[in-house]
Design an enzyme around this catalytic site. Structure first.
Site, mmCIF file in Angstrom:
data_model
loop_
_atom_site.group_PDB
_atom_site.id
_atom_site.type_symbol
_atom_site.label_atom_id
_atom_site.label_comp_id
_atom_site.label_asym_id
_atom_site.label_seq_id
_atom_site.Cartn_x
_atom_site.Cartn_y
_atom_site.Cartn_z
ATOM 1 N N ASP A 85 43.514 55.073 38.385
ATOM 2 C CA ASP A 85 42.692 56.081 39.071
ATOM 3 C C ASP A 85 43.248 56.440 40.456
ATOM 4 O O ASP A 85 43.927 57.451 40.595
ATOM 5 C CB ASP A 85 41.232 55.598 39.162
ATOM 6 C CG ASP A 85 40.224 56.717 39.244
ATOM 7 O OD1 ASP A 85 40.633 57.890 39.139
ATOM 8 O OD2 ASP A 85 39.016 56.431 39.394
ATOM 9 N N ASP A 86 42.942 55.615 41.451
ATOM 10 C CA ASP A 86 43.377 55.872 42.835
ATOM 11 C C ASP A 86 43.870 54.557 43.434
ATOM 12 O O ASP A 86 43.194 53.948 44.278
ATOM 13 C CB ASP A 86 42.205 56.418 43.663
ATOM 14 C CG ASP A 86 41.644 57.693 43.068
ATOM 15 O OD1 ASP A 86 42.278 58.746 43.203
ATOM 16 O OD2 ASP A 86 40.569 57.620 42.426
ATOM 17 N N HIS A 94 45.260 59.903 39.949
ATOM 18 C CA HIS A 94 45.237 61.053 40.871
ATOM 19 C C HIS A 94 46.358 60.846 41.872
ATOM 20 O O HIS A 94 46.355 59.840 42.597
ATOM 21 C CB HIS A 94 43.903 61.118 41.606
ATOM 22 C CG HIS A 94 42.726 61.213 40.680
ATOM 23 N ND1 HIS A 94 42.146 62.413 40.331
ATOM 24 C CD2 HIS A 94 42.045 60.257 39.991
ATOM 25 C CE1 HIS A 94 41.153 62.198 39.487
ATOM 26 N NE2 HIS A 94 41.069 60.893 39.261
ATOM 27 N N HIS A 122 36.535 64.247 33.723
ATOM 28 C CA HIS A 122 35.817 63.046 34.122
ATOM 29 C C HIS A 122 34.369 63.223 33.669
ATOM 30 O O HIS A 122 33.732 64.238 33.979
ATOM 31 C CB HIS A 122 35.820 62.889 35.650
ATOM 32 C CG HIS A 122 37.121 62.417 36.233
ATOM 33 N ND1 HIS A 122 38.318 63.028 35.990
ATOM 34 C CD2 HIS A 122 37.389 61.378 37.062
ATOM 35 C CE1 HIS A 122 39.274 62.378 36.648
ATOM 36 N NE2 HIS A 122 38.743 61.377 37.307
ATOM 37 N N GLU A 176 31.153 58.703 34.473
ATOM 38 C CA GLU A 176 31.581 57.694 35.464
ATOM 39 C C GLU A 176 30.319 57.267 36.224
ATOM 40 O O GLU A 176 29.883 56.125 36.110
ATOM 41 C CB GLU A 176 32.631 58.291 36.412
ATOM 42 C CG GLU A 176 33.125 57.323 37.491
ATOM 43 C CD GLU A 176 34.091 57.973 38.486
ATOM 44 O OE1 GLU A 176 34.137 59.214 38.578
ATOM 45 O OE2 GLU A 176 34.786 57.211 39.215
ATOM 46 N N HIS A 187 45.443 58.066 33.610
ATOM 47 C CA HIS A 187 44.384 58.501 34.538
ATOM 48 C C HIS A 187 44.782 58.068 35.945
ATOM 49 O O HIS A 187 44.529 56.938 36.357
ATOM 50 C CB HIS A 187 43.048 57.884 34.116
ATOM 51 C CG HIS A 187 41.878 58.323 34.954
ATOM 52 N ND1 HIS A 187 40.588 58.364 34.464
ATOM 53 C CD2 HIS A 187 41.788 58.740 36.232
ATOM 54 C CE1 HIS A 187 39.765 58.776 35.402
ATOM 55 N NE2 HIS A 187 40.475 59.003 36.511
#
Ligand code: ADE
Ligand code: ZN
Length: 338
Positions: free
Chosen positions: A278-279, A19, A197, A200, A17
């Site tokens: 994630d980020d 991005h 997603h 969340e 996961h």
């Protein structure tokens, strides 16, 4: 006897996961902005980093999309992806399954081809030069409409062989999976796997919709499943993977403290949970920092950390043979180290 830090650093890992636009480090952002003669509304790297304080998902997304605006050429997308791969290579990540958000770029007039070719050639170089295998997931932006998602799917068809799955991200609340039922059905018809997603910030109901309407094979986040015991039973029965992102949850105030992170409770319930970043450029850490954060907060043992790592290989889209090989490597590492 290794410290928990060294144990986490050395264990071979996979990330499911991530991005790619969320790996855009401020230093690289300024460099690319300069060569493209684009303005960033901050005077320095320090000033930009100082703006990374979020109260919720939307506050983060506003800054994340603004940052992506400076990406213009195929080289920019290559450099972004290559920087991520070299970073995670240092962290002993051996396989990645990463998202890209084409609409963030095509809506600004950047051709779909430019985006995917830049990302793909860095991923190919990562495979040949760093030994990192990969899968690519094309994510639809759920705050945009169904027509825009269909147009994006159309643009992706010539690159079908490069893309393993479609996903769904961006502003969750108010944009339920049902909004994209038809485009996901068409994606499945075209041969893509599906992920989304869900749960969340949105309710457990969105996870049901993602399962039943979008036919997902993996849930991104899924934290809110714990609100619904029936849903937990279903996810356990299916051994449906959940790609959890501890530092993201902390920075977006999904949890107030890592000590409250649901991953330990989810493990107890036999959910197939995995750790991801994630980020990472925005949330203060890549894979090792995410593992270390929860290991410390929840006092996880080396065996529990190894279980999480093995869960990720199980939940990946490697072949069964590749999964077995990676899981054996993790067991061998655990036996050697602890
Ligand atoms: N896009 C990038 N990061 C995201 C997240 N954590 N949730 C939804 N959309 C995203
Ligand atoms: Zn995400």
């Amino acid at each position: 006897m290794k410290s928990i830090e060294k144990f986490i650093e050395g264990i071979p890992k996979t990330e499911l996961h991530l991005h790619i636009e969320g790996t855009f480090e401020p230093e690289l952002m300024f460099e690319i902005a300069k060569r493209n003669q684009k303005k960033i509304p901050y005077n320095s790297v320090a000033e930009l980093k100082n703006a990374y304080k979020f109260n919720n998902l939307q506050e983060f997304l506003d800054i994340y999309y603004a940052g992506a605006n400076v990406l213009i050429t195929e080289q920019d997308f290559y450099d972004l992806t290559w920087a991520y791969l070299t970073k995670v290579h240092e962290q002993n990540v051996v396989h990645v399954e990463i998202f890209f958000d084409p609409q963030t770029h095509t809506d600004r007039g950047i051709p779909f081809d430019t985006v995917i070719k830049g990302i793909r050639s860095a991923l190919e170089d990562g495979k040949s030069k760093l030994g990192i295998t990969y899968k690519l997931i094309m994510s639809f932006l759920r705050h945009l409409d169904e027509a825009s998602a269909f147009k994006t799917l159309e643009q992706a068809l010539p690159y079908k062989d490069w893309i393993s799955a479609v996903g769904l991200d961006s502003s969750e609340v108010g944009n339920p999976p049902s909004k994209f039922e038809r485009v996901f059905a068409k994606s499945i018809e075209e041969g893509f796997l599906t992920v989304a997603h869900a749960g969340e910030e949105g309710p457990a109901e969105y996870i049901w919709e993602a399962l039943d309407l979008l036919k997902i094979v993996r849930i991104d986040h899924g934290n809110r499943c714990l609100d619904d015991a029936k849903l937990v039973d279903r996810l356990v029965d299916l051994q449906m993977p959940l790609t959890l992102c501890p530092l993201s949850n902390l920075e977006l105030k999904v949890v107030q403290d890592l000590k409250e992170h649901p991953i330990a409770e989810m493990m107890k319930k036999n959910l197939l949970v995995t750790v991801n970043s994630d980020d990472p450029a925005y949330f203060g850490g890549y894979m090792n920092e995410n593992y270390l954060g929860i290991a410390k907060a929840l006092d996880l043992s080396k065996e529990q950390i190894a279980t999480l790592v093995k869960n990720s290989f199980t939940a990946s889209w490697l072949t069964d043979q590749e999964k077995e090989m990676r899981i054996r490597e993790v067991d061998a590492y655990l036996n050697r180290i602890s």
